[in-house]
Design an enzyme around this catalytic site. Structure first.
Site, PDB file in Angstrom:
ATOM      1  N   GLU A  98      25.943  34.673 102.245  1.00  0.00           N
ATOM      2  CA  GLU A  98      27.046  35.370 101.579  1.00  0.00           C
ATOM      3  C   GLU A  98      26.622  35.911 100.208  1.00  0.00           C
ATOM      4  OE1 GLU A  98      27.095  32.414 102.945  1.00  0.00           O
ATOM      5  OE2 GLU A  98      28.960  31.980 103.990  1.00  0.00           O
ATOM      6  N   GLU A 149       2.078  49.375 114.666  1.00  0.00           N
ATOM      7  CA  GLU A 149       2.907  48.152 114.633  1.00  0.00           C
ATOM      8  C   GLU A 149       4.407  48.389 114.815  1.00  0.00           C
ATOM      9  OE1 GLU A 149       1.876  45.402 111.431  1.00  0.00           O
ATOM     10  OE2 GLU A 149      -0.196  46.075 111.450  1.00  0.00           O
ATOM     11  N   GLU A 184      -5.845  44.154  98.425  1.00  0.00           N
ATOM     12  CA  GLU A 184      -4.983  44.785  97.429  1.00  0.00           C
ATOM     13  C   GLU A 184      -5.640  44.735  96.055  1.00  0.00           C
ATOM     14  OE1 GLU A 184      -0.864  43.386  97.000  1.00  0.00           O
ATOM     15  OE2 GLU A 184      -1.372  43.189  94.899  1.00  0.00           O
ATOM     16  N   HIS A 223       3.576  50.022  97.333  1.00  0.00           N
ATOM     17  CA  HIS A 223       4.909  49.568  96.933  1.00  0.00           C
ATOM     18  C   HIS A 223       5.649  50.622  96.127  1.00  0.00           C
ATOM     19  CE1 HIS A 223       2.756  45.806  97.722  1.00  0.00           C
ATOM     20  NE2 HIS A 223       3.919  45.429  98.208  1.00  0.00           N
ATOM     21  N   CYS A 257      -1.956  48.075 101.308  1.00  0.00           N
ATOM     22  CA  CYS A 257      -1.264  47.218 102.274  1.00  0.00           C
ATOM     23  C   CYS A 257      -0.678  48.124 103.358  1.00  0.00           C
ATOM     24  CB  CYS A 257      -0.169  46.421 101.552  1.00  0.00           C
ATOM     25  SG  CYS A 257       0.488  45.050 102.522  1.00  0.00           S
TER      26      CYS A 257
HETATM   27  N1  GLN Z   1      -1.073  44.675 109.150  1.00  0.00           N
HETATM   28  C1  GLN Z   1       0.069  44.405 108.346  1.00  0.00           C
HETATM   29  C2  GLN Z   1       0.756  45.697 107.993  1.00  0.00           C
HETATM   30  O1  GLN Z   1       0.091  46.694 107.898  1.00  0.00           O
HETATM   31  C3  GLN Z   1      -0.316  43.686 107.079  1.00  0.00           C
HETATM   32  C4  GLN Z   1       0.897  43.301 106.262  1.00  0.00           C
HETATM   33  C5  GLN Z   1       0.588  42.471 105.024  1.00  0.00           C
HETATM   34  O2  GLN Z   1      -0.509  42.399 104.579  1.00  0.00           O
HETATM   35  N2  GLN Z   1       1.548  41.846 104.438  1.00  0.00           N
HETATM   36  O3  GLN Z   1       1.946  45.746 107.780  1.00  0.00           O
HETATM   37 ZN    ZN Z   2      -0.989  43.453 102.692  1.00  0.00          ZN
END
Ligand code: GLN
Ligand code: ZN
Length: 779
Positions: free
Chosen positions: A17, A510, A691, A720, A752
């Site tokens: 909530e 993915e 990263e 990000h 990432c």
């Molecule tokens: N292979 C994943 C992706 O590309 C790796 C994600 C991650 O490192 N948190 O989303």
């Molecule tokens: Zn990552």
């Protein structure tokens, strides 16, 4: 008579909530009053659920983060949030998330959603000129993230007890026997960051008068006990920090409340002498991980002090073995009498709230579990058994014993073939046939990649269409064939896009995965899933860790069909994409009936089988993500080598059952790898993508003294941020990298996965990235 208490309770609500209330308030869709009322309502419910205890925590409720709350109580706020219009709550959210409320959600908030299984997102800076949000980092070794207090040599403190006093009055009006909870001064300083590099401990003398004033203010409101949390007692403390403890608690000892000093998240070990001798009225210790401390403490603790034993595991979701615990507790209770308090080991913030909510959980597993509410019921049973004797709760104890016996003997938990496979593990299993130099030559022959090869980390944007197809399929609204067709269309699309962009090593994107752990957990034997088992990660973000209850099996291939389909569409190498055993372990609730290491090795064998299936199907490059490897590091550095040994071994077992020509990649994120770079190198992946762009390649410092042996792709752009990275910027980063890493070791890739981004951002970003690689090749 034993006293029962609790250290802290989940605050997000059984149905999250608070999450929904916060997000709606932030978006400007609901008024301030609604949020405040929701907070009061949740507090009331939670106090009612704890009503059977002698002392119930107050002040543990938070609209965002308890460390940030403490910062406001201490009147300690960074300059950049001062001088804004609005009141305390506005400023509170401003510091928490870069902006207050009432504006449309900033792009970044949406993008945080599910960027990874662990933190639910980590970038936390503001992009549209409001204010930079406070940095977030992990709360000890949990998956909770707090806002880092910011210090400098000029930092001052002034008491603002309003939040705490209001909640106290609320609790008192409801007849709750309250024990306010504070983060202790030493831990507060330890958790913060001196932005100017000054000595944080120098602030202690300025900080303590505010604590003293706060304690006296509470006393004036009728408070008798205050719980002061100092979990850094479970870490290694050097002489200065030990001294800080002594000096702090001597200064606070004249306050008119009784202090229960609480340590948790691990044993005290050599800090027990320090802890036992601090001038406080009581000491709480983690008696789940620190049982050995307890006997020693009996001898060390002055005879007037309360000893609170955290006997119910606040970090995991299994039922407690109440009979065994009573065998241990009864003599202690006889010895300690009134001085014995009992509680969960730590705040229950780290477990889901209520098992009763679970209607779809595997019924057998359901029987073995206890969430926060159930843990408090266990605590009350212990109290009753100690006060009135076991016969008074005979039926409940028998039921508990039966559940534990069922778990111990369940054939779903124990699979002899899995145990045998783990027992048969040899060092060779983690060994590639040839050293890197040799196999990299074979791979170069087979793959024919250009210098500075380009690739991505695995996921592509998870569009609303993709999410809808997945949830329709799960709910039975979409049949298997249509689902497969939809996912294949997504794969085909992302292959086409990557070919057009000119990337060298492709991924399938993915689309079929909602979460990098859950996707595998759902296909492995030994895993169960809750429906509402949410645990707060930060702010309004929660994660729902899967539950490893039994020996791990892999009934059938988990990724093979998708990857094989993707490979069939292109002549370029397609990367198989897996989550590694250490990450599967660290982002799940795991068994407490065997060491973490054993569970990890079982996971490793399952992933190894998948890797070998992929290789057999002709997949030449396989990436095994270990995003959470670092998160498993123990609190004490002396225990790092042991963890890293088995974690690296597990990765190697998963990865290394392949021939020389197969190229193994791994991926890691969340910065700060410099101190474990040697262990990362021991993983012996042919390529690691890692990263680093947010820290301006800080990672590269690690290579000044350490020659990383294999190939490495330091992320060249921050996924990000919605900003499109420039070609020149990326060339610059790669040039910087090539000062430390040989050009023929370098790969070019983002930081990432791209699943939280939109195609409109991904396309220009990747186009610039490919152009950057081409520019370097030309040079
Ligand atoms: N292979 C994943 C992706 O590309 C790796 C994600 C991650 O490192 N948190 O989303
Ligand atoms: Zn990552």
């Amino acid at each position: 008579m034993v006293t029962l208490h609790n250290l802290g309770y989940p605050r997000i609500g059984a149905r999250r909530e608070l999450k929904f209330g916060l997000e709606s308030y932030w978006k400007g869709e609901s008024p301030r009053a609604a949020l405040l009322a929701l907070g009061a309502q949740l507090r009331q419910q939670h106090w009612q659920q704890q009503a059977g205890l002698d002392w119930v925590p107050v002040g543990d409720f938070s609209f965002y983060d308890q460390v940030l709350d403490m910062g406001f109580t201490l009147g300690h706020l960074p300059e950049r949030i001062q001088g804004f219009a609005g009141d305390v709550l506005d400023n509170y959210f401003r510091l928490a998330r870069g902006r207050s409320a009432g504006k449309p959600p900033q792009a970044q908030q949406a993008e945080h959603q599910g960027c990874c299984g662990g933190c639910g997102g980590s970038s936390h800076s503001d992009s549209d000129g409001e204010v930079m949000a406070g940095e977030m980092t992990k709360w000890f070794d949990t998956n909770y993230h707090y806002i880092v207090p910011e210090f400098n040599a000029q930092t001052t403190f002034t008491l603002d007890a309003s939040r705490l006093l209001a909640q106290l009055a609320e609790a008192q009006a409801q007849g709750v026997r309250t024990k306010p909870v504070l983060i202790g001064p030493v831990t507060y300083l330890a958790l913060g960051k001196a932005k100017d590099g000054s000595d944080k401990l120098a602030l202690l003398d300025r900080l303590l008068p505010v604590y003293a004033q706060l304690l006296d203010t509470l006393a004036a409101q009728g408070v008798t006990w205050v719980q002061i949390d100092e979990p850094i007692l479970a870490t290694e403390l050097d002489a200065d920090w030990q001294h800080a403890f002594t000096s702090a608690y001597h200064q606070l000892k004249s306050c008119r409340v009784q202090i229960l000093l609480a340590s948790y998240f691990g044993p005290l070990l050599d800090n027990k002498y320090l802890a036992a001798n601090l001038p406080v009225a009581g000491l709480h210790v983690d008696a789940v991980t620190g049982r050995d401390d307890v006997l020693a403490l009996l001898g060390l603790l002055p005879a007037h002090k309360v000893l609170s034993l955290g006997v119910i595991d606040g970090r995991n979701i299994w039922k407690t073995d109440l009979n065994a615990l009573l065998d241990w507790l009864e003599p202690l209770a006889a010895r300690l009498g009134e001085r014995l308090w009992l509680a969960p080991s730590c705040s229950l913030l780290h477990v889901p709230m209520d098992l009763e909510s679970e209607q779809q959980l595997d019924p057998e597993v359901h029987h073995w579990l206890a969430f926060a509410r159930q843990k408090l019921i266990e605590l009350q049973l212990l109290g009753q058994a100690l006060r009135q004797g076991r016969p008074a709760v005979a039926a409940a104890l028998a039921a508990n014993a039966a559940a534990l016996a069922a778990r111990r003997s369940s054939p779903r938990v124990h699979r002899p073939e899995v145990q045998a496979a783990v027992a048969a593990i040899t060092a060779e299993l983690g060994q590639r046939h040839s050293p890197y130099a040799q196999r990299s030559a074979v791979q170069a022959q087979a793959l024919k990649l250009p210098p500075y090869p380009t690739t991505t980390i695995g996921s592509f944007p998870q569009t609303p269409d993709i999410r809808r197809a997945r949830s329709d399929f799960k709910a039975g609204r979409l049949d298997a064939a249509s689902y497969q067709a939809a996912m294949q269309a997504e794969i085909a699309h992302s292959v086409r896009v990557q070919e057009e962009l000119g990337l060298d090593v492709l991924v399938h994107g993915e689309a079929e995965r909602n979460d990098m752990v859950e996707y595998f957990g759902e296909q492995l034997g030994g895993y169960a899933f809750s429906q509402f088992g949410w645990v707060q990660s930060y702010g309004s973000r929660c994660v729902k860790p899967p539950i490893v209850f039994g020996d791990i099996t892999r009934p059938q291939p988990m990724t093979l069909d998708w990857i094989a389909y993707a490979q069939s569409l292109t002549d370029k190498p397609m990367k198989g994409m897996l989550t590694g055993p250490v990450t599967l372990l660290n982002w799940s609730f795991v068994r407490d009936d065997q060491p973490r290491r054993s569970t990890c090795l079982q996971l490793a064998l399952a992933i190894r089988a998948e890797v070998q299936d992929l290789e057999r199907a002709g997949v030449k490059i396989i990436q095994i993500d270990e995003a959470a490897l670092r998160e498993g590091l123990p609190l004490r550095r002396t225990q790092w080598p042991d963890y890293l040994d088995w974690a690296v071994q597990a990765f190697r077992i998963a990865a290394n059952g392949v021939g020389d020509a197969t190229q193994i990649h791994t991926h890691m994120c969340y910065s700060e790898f410099n101190d474990i770079i040697a262990a990362i190198a021991r993983m012996d992946a042919d390529v690691i993508t890692i990263e680093t762009s947010r820290s301006q390649m800080e990672l590269l410092d690690a290579f000044e003294h350490f020659a990383y042996p294999n190939a490495i792709g330091p992320g060249v752009y921050d996924i990000h941020s919605p900003n499109i990275p420039s070609q020149a910027g990326m060339v610059q980063l790669l040039r910087q990298a090539s000062e430390r890493i040989a050009a023929n070791q370098l790969w070019v890739n983002p930081d990432c996965g791209l699943k939280t981004r939109q195609w409109s951002e991904v396309l220009p970003a990747l186009r610039a990235m490919v152009a950057a690689a081409q520019a370097l090749r030309a040079a």
